[in-house]
Design an enzyme around this catalytic site. Sequence first.
Site, PDB file in Angstrom:
ATOM      1  N   ARG A 101      21.360 -13.949   6.696  1.00  0.00           N
ATOM      2  CA  ARG A 101      22.823 -14.047   6.732  1.00  0.00           C
ATOM      3  C   ARG A 101      23.352 -13.655   8.101  1.00  0.00           C
ATOM      4  NH1 ARG A 101      26.467 -10.136   3.069  1.00  0.00           N
ATOM      5  NH2 ARG A 101      25.865  -8.617   4.633  1.00  0.00           N
ATOM      6  N   CYS A 103      27.336 -12.725   9.636  1.00  0.00           N
ATOM      7  CA  CYS A 103      28.726 -12.479   9.236  1.00  0.00           C
ATOM      8  C   CYS A 103      29.521 -12.190  10.489  1.00  0.00           C
ATOM      9  CB  CYS A 103      28.813 -11.295   8.269  1.00  0.00           C
ATOM     10  SG  CYS A 103      30.510 -10.940   7.725  1.00  0.00           S
TER      11      CYS A 103
END
Length: 124
Positions: A101, A103
């Site tokens: 991920r 972000c």
Amino acid sequence: MKVVQTNAAPAAIGPYSQGILVNNMFYSSGQIPLTAEGVLVEGDVQVQTHQVFKNLQAVLTEAGSSLEKVVKTTVFIKDMNDFAAMNEIYGEYFSVHKPARSCVEVARLPKDVLVEIEVIALVS
């Protein structure tokens, strides 16, 4: 290459598709907290994150994939102070399987929403 489109998620609000299938990989467009009917979900980042995941599940299903087959997510968040609240909801959807991920906090998102998420997933 195949375009993925489902009425179970909001239609694209510009010149793009909900997602694209290439070989055995699915690339989603960023999903924001709109209902399938195109209505913006009001509420805090947690409420909006739940709607984003509902949309992601719909496009993944249409592509022949699922959250369990996601290999990478990118989260765009309006305010990094909302990270912990967003991350709590994110963890409900990725509790056992944890894809890679990124972000990032951004200055502005479409329709001034608080969160947008895109995924890359395997297709069986």
